[in-house]
Design a protein around this motif. Structure first.
Motif, PDB file in Angstrom:
ATOM      1  N   ALA A 133       4.704   1.153  -0.374  1.00  0.00           N
ATOM      2  CA  ALA A 133       5.571   2.194  -0.921  1.00  0.00           C
ATOM      3  C   ALA A 133       6.461   2.766   0.187  1.00  0.00           C
ATOM      4  CB  ALA A 133       4.729   3.308  -1.537  1.00  0.00           C
ATOM      5  N   THR A 134       7.701   3.092  -0.159  1.00  0.00           N
ATOM      6  CA  THR A 134       8.638   3.627   0.833  1.00  0.00           C
ATOM      7  C   THR A 134       9.099   5.042   0.512  1.00  0.00           C
ATOM      8  OG1 THR A 134      10.477   2.602  -0.350  1.00  0.00           O
ATOM      9  CG2 THR A 134       9.494   1.334   1.457  1.00  0.00           C
ATOM     10  N   ASP A 135       8.892   5.504  -0.725  1.00  0.00           N
ATOM     11  CA  ASP A 135       9.276   6.875  -1.044  1.00  0.00           C
ATOM     12  C   ASP A 135       8.187   7.836  -0.577  1.00  0.00           C
ATOM     13  OD1 ASP A 135       7.636   7.733  -3.860  1.00  0.00           O
ATOM     14  OD2 ASP A 135       7.811   5.589  -3.429  1.00  0.00           O
ATOM     15  N   HIS A 136       8.575   9.090  -0.378  1.00  0.00           N
ATOM     16  CA  HIS A 136       7.650  10.072   0.201  1.00  0.00           C
ATOM     17  C   HIS A 136       6.376  10.200  -0.628  1.00  0.00           C
ATOM     18  CE1 HIS A 136       6.370  13.711   2.337  1.00  0.00           C
ATOM     19  NE2 HIS A 136       6.077  14.206   1.153  1.00  0.00           N
ATOM     20  N   ARG A 137       6.512  10.342  -1.954  1.00  0.00           N
ATOM     21  CA  ARG A 137       5.336  10.530  -2.798  1.00  0.00           C
ATOM     22  C   ARG A 137       4.458   9.284  -2.796  1.00  0.00           C
ATOM     23  NH1 ARG A 137       1.800  14.209  -4.118  1.00  0.00           N
ATOM     24  NH2 ARG A 137       0.404  13.345  -5.692  1.00  0.00           N
ATOM     25  N   GLY A 138       5.086   8.099  -2.824  1.00  0.00           N
ATOM     26  CA  GLY A 138       4.319   6.866  -2.808  1.00  0.00           C
ATOM     27  C   GLY A 138       3.520   6.700  -1.524  1.00  0.00           C
ATOM     28  N   ILE A 139       4.131   7.070  -0.402  1.00  0.00           N
ATOM     29  CA  ILE A 139       3.445   6.970   0.892  1.00  0.00           C
ATOM     30  C   ILE A 139       2.276   7.943   0.938  1.00  0.00           C
ATOM     31  CG2 ILE A 139       3.686   7.345   3.373  1.00  0.00           C
ATOM     32  CD1 ILE A 139       6.623   6.429   3.049  1.00  0.00           C
ATOM     33  N   LEU A 140       2.498   9.157   0.453  1.00  0.00           N
ATOM     34  CA  LEU A 140       1.416  10.144   0.452  1.00  0.00           C
ATOM     35  C   LEU A 140       0.277   9.698  -0.456  1.00  0.00           C
ATOM     36  CD1 LEU A 140       0.330  12.846   1.373  1.00  0.00           C
ATOM     37  CD2 LEU A 140       1.590  13.944  -0.490  1.00  0.00           C
ATOM     38  N   ASN A 141       0.608   9.163  -1.624  1.00  0.00           N
ATOM     39  CA  ASN A 141      -0.432   8.663  -2.527  1.00  0.00           C
ATOM     40  C   ASN A 141      -1.235   7.541  -1.885  1.00  0.00           C
ATOM     41  OD1 ASN A 141      -0.076  10.395  -4.634  1.00  0.00           O
ATOM     42  ND2 ASN A 141       0.748   8.894  -6.068  1.00  0.00           N
ATOM     43  N   ALA A 142      -0.543   6.619  -1.201  1.00  0.00           N
ATOM     44  CA  ALA A 142      -1.236   5.521  -0.532  1.00  0.00           C
ATOM     45  C   ALA A 142      -2.198   6.060   0.515  1.00  0.00           C
ATOM     46  CB  ALA A 142      -0.231   4.566   0.100  1.00  0.00           C
ATOM     47  N   THR A 143      -1.778   7.090   1.229  1.00  0.00           N
ATOM     48  CA  THR A 143      -2.632   7.709   2.243  1.00  0.00           C
ATOM     49  C   THR A 143      -3.863   8.334   1.604  1.00  0.00           C
ATOM     50  OG1 THR A 143      -0.761   8.170   3.693  1.00  0.00           O
ATOM     51  CG2 THR A 143      -2.729   9.493   4.024  1.00  0.00           C
ATOM     52  N   LEU A 144      -3.674   9.063   0.528  1.00  0.00           N
ATOM     53  CA  LEU A 144      -4.794   9.705  -0.157  1.00  0.00           C
ATOM     54  C   LEU A 144      -5.757   8.668  -0.738  1.00  0.00           C
ATOM     55  CD1 LEU A 144      -2.847  12.569  -1.961  1.00  0.00           C
ATOM     56  CD2 LEU A 144      -4.388  12.802  -0.003  1.00  0.00           C
ATOM     57  N   ILE A 145      -5.211   7.580  -1.248  1.00  0.00           N
ATOM     58  CA  ILE A 145      -6.055   6.529  -1.818  1.00  0.00           C
ATOM     59  C   ILE A 145      -6.885   5.857  -0.732  1.00  0.00           C
ATOM     60  CG2 ILE A 145      -5.996   4.243  -2.911  1.00  0.00           C
ATOM     61  CD1 ILE A 145      -3.673   5.297  -4.634  1.00  0.00           C
ATOM     62  N   ARG A 146      -6.286   5.577   0.413  1.00  0.00           N
ATOM     63  CA  ARG A 146      -7.050   4.961   1.502  1.00  0.00           C
ATOM     64  C   ARG A 146      -8.166   5.884   1.970  1.00  0.00           C
ATOM     65  NH1 ARG A 146      -2.946   2.902   5.966  1.00  0.00           N
ATOM     66  NH2 ARG A 146      -1.959   4.895   5.489  1.00  0.00           N
TER      67      ARG A 146
END
Length: 256
Positions: A133-146
């Motif tokens: 993901a490259t958008d801000h929300r997508g990156i944050l979601n990926a971080t939270l999921i990890r």
């Protein structure tokens, strides 16, 4: 446990795209070093991970119950795991409520997390892990999921034994307790910690170690794993080895 990664992951989520490359496993040399503390009984540092992981794979399935006590704030994570030679699948849930409710599924090579922090849609409570993901929300979601997946994969710490700077063992009745001081960056670079910690997650953890105690029975199967990080104590108990486990991805309509 969240304290291990939260500063590193959140900082990365705010300023950088999610990394997808891994460090060169050949960089690590600690796997060839001798244990700094003589092994008292049982498995050696060199054969601990191969033999214990082989015993777990031979059973095929197991359940872990991890109690995370962060200075009195206790959360329990229950996970059913299905192993194969090539991959592993899991289904887990926490006992948290409201914003602290958490679920995770890894099936078919894809990770899904259910949390109000990543999806607030009641009809579609699951979010799919999108590492590129490259958008801000997508990156944050990926971080939270990890970070969420980390809570359900403490069993992957077994693979860190070759990258321990200290390794010892002691008898505990019919079992043996193995204590290892794992170099997190070295173990993650070698892809030895599975989903618990990956190379890109460990990029800010150079020099950090985690002392992990693993109690192993005579059948070479773990019964408990425990460690403490920055005041947060985690105790994981293993059970239900070999019991039937069915793991399915969420229905498409349930994924936000």
């Amino acid at each position: 446990m969240k304290k291990i990664l939260m500063p590193v992951l959140v900082a990365g989520a705010l300023v950088l795209p999610a990394a997808c490359g891994s460090a060169d496993a050949g960089k690590n040399t600690s796997a060839d070093s001798q244990p700094s503390t003589p092994v008292a009984v049982g498995l050696t540092q060199a054969d601990f991970a191969p033999k214990v992981l082989a015993a777990m794979r031979a059973k095929g399935t197991f359940r872990t119950v991890s109690v995370n006590d962060d200075e009195g704030d206790r959360t329990t994570y229950t996970t059913d795991v299905k192993l194969s030679a090539a991959d592993s699948e899991l289904s887990g849930r926490s006992d948290g409520t409201g914003e602290d409710a958490l679920g995770a599924i890894r099936a078919g090579g894809q990770v899904y997390v259910k949390s109000p922090q990543v999806s607030k849609y009641e009809g579609a409570p699951w979010a799919k892990y999108e590492p590129k993901a490259t958008d801000h929300r997508g990156i944050l979601n990926a971080t939270l999921i990890r970070l969420a997946l980390m809570q359900f994969t403490t069993h992957d710490l077994v693979g860190g034994a070759p990258y321990a700077t200290g390794f010892s063992s002691a008898p505990a009745g019919a079992a043996t307790v193995y204590s290892m001081k794992i170099s997190l960056s070295d173990a993650a670079a070698a892809k030895a910690l599975g989903a618990f910690l990956t190379a890109d997650q460990a990029s800010g953890l150079e020099g950090k170690t985690l002392t992990v105690n693993v109690t192993v029975g005579r059948d070479l199967l773990p019964t408990t794993i425990d460690f403490t990080d920055d005041g947060a104590k985690v105790v994981t108990s293993f059970s239900k080895y070999g019991d039937p486990v069915t793991i399915k991805a969420p229905a498409a309509a349930e994924i936000a």
